[in-house]
Design an enzyme around this catalytic site. Structure first.
Site, PDB file in Angstrom:
ATOM      1  CB  CYS A 130      -0.971  -0.006   1.177  1.00  0.00           C
ATOM      2  SG  CYS A 130      -0.205  -0.402   2.768  1.00  0.00           S
ATOM      3  CG  HIS A 243      -1.213   4.181   4.226  1.00  0.00           C
ATOM      4  ND1 HIS A 243      -1.960   3.928   5.350  1.00  0.00           N
ATOM      5  CD2 HIS A 243      -0.728   2.966   3.814  1.00  0.00           C
ATOM      6  CE1 HIS A 243      -1.916   2.622   5.619  1.00  0.00           C
ATOM      7  NE2 HIS A 243      -1.175   2.028   4.704  1.00  0.00           N
TER       8      HIS A 243
END
Length: 340
Positions: A130, A243
């Site tokens: 990710c 994120h």
């Protein structure tokens, strides 16, 4: 004419998001099946306005199915993915199991779509980590213009990157702080995550880096350019989804911040929100549910001859996992299978 698609691990966060995104993007599906472990057999999951009942992965026959999007851990992937691939079903795997296999392509469609044809080696395609996925979307168009020498990145990674248990632990610990009668000790994380940050994601390696940090180095080299030097510090923060990354880039050639901003505005998958004023940047809470990788705080690094700093934010359940897998499926269909 569409595709026959299996979603493996359909009851997990990423599996459910894969189903959502396949429906949202109107992926050309003739037939879709949700697969999970036997204990989840019969569990209902949503696919657009339809409800699917999960079938048992252990007994499922992948023969005749075009592609399978895997959202299970490496152990389960190691058991079931080769069987699916052998049956002629192209596997798009979200685990880390195949990312570093030189025979298996590791793909971010905005960055290295040409690698899709390597799927024929083993009938498997790997989806990157990710934190890597969102970073390379930002790096590639800048690398094409000025050639990146070195990247220094610090990540601020949400608890959903650790699965449902991570999100539950943040929620439970936050509640417990306001309720003195309850105590929620760390289980999923090594220290309290509520109102805290933890500079530790995945296991430690011999050189003192963590596996998450090593992944960013290895995957950036494989996806963008093996000559790029990368150093990372990966930190878990008390954010549920999204994120963030502070990225420092050193180039071989000079790249002005205004030109970099223009390049990124035209880059596929990137949204530039960069105003030098209060709130003129994107934070994790604003990126949730969005397909884009958001770039803010683009500025020269005065300590280097050819340096830039930027801030990068993305929904880790989407671009960091499910969306990238679906984009790979779209690329596979468009460039190779050519049914839809």
């Amino acid at each position: 004419m569409g595709y026959r698609v299996a979603v493996v691990g359909a009851t997990g966060n990423v599996g459910r998001e894969m189903l959502n995104i396949l429906a949202e993007r109107q992926f050309p599906v003739d037939e879709i099946v949700a697969l999970a472990s036997r204990k989840s057999m019969g569990t209902e999951v949503s696919f657009g306005d339809k409800t699917l009942k999960c079938k048992d992965l252990d007994t499922f026959d992948f023969s005749g199915w075009d592609m399978a999007l895997f959202a299970v851990g490496s152990d389960a992937t190691k058991k079931y993915a080769p069987a699916a691939a052998k049956a002629g079903c192209v596997v798009i795997d979200n685990s880390s199991l195949y990312r570093y296999d030189s025979a298996i392509p590791l793909i971010v469609p905005e960055v290295n779509p040409e690698a899709i044809h390597q799927y024929k080696n083993k009938n498997i395609i790997a989806n990157p980590n990710c934190s890597t996925a969102q970073m390379v979307v930002a790096l590639k168009p800048l690398h094409d213009r000025a050639t990146i020498k070195r990247v220094v990145v610090s990540t601020y990674q949400s608890v959903s990157g650790a699965g449902k248990e991570g999100a539950d632990e943040l929620w439970d610990q936050t509640k417990s702080i306001y309720n003195p009668t309850s105590d929620v000790p760390p289980k999923k994380f090594t220290k309290q995550i509520a109102f805290n940050v933890i500079p530790h994601i995945d296991v430690f390696m011999e050189d003192g880096s963590t596996k998450e940090e090593w992944k960013m180095v290895a995957e950036t080299k494989k996806i963008v350019d093996p000559k790029i030097k990368v150093t990372a510090t990966c930190v878990r923060v008390p954010v549920f989804v999204g994120h963030s990354e502070a990225i420092n880039i050193e180039f071989e050639d000079h790249l002005d911040e205004d030109e970099a901003r223009d390049i990124l505005r035209e880059a596929p998958g990137v949204m530039v929100i960069d105003k030098r004023e209060d709130g003129g940047y994107v934070t994790p809470i604003e990126c949730v549910g969005d397909f884009a990788t958001f770039i803010s705080r683009i500025r020269q690094d005065s300590t280097l001859d050819n340096g830039l700093n930027l801030w990068c934010v993305s929904d880790n359940l989407r671009k960091g996992a499910a969306l990238n897998a679906v984009q790979i499926a779209e690329l596979l269909g468009r460039e190779v299978l050519k049914k839809g």
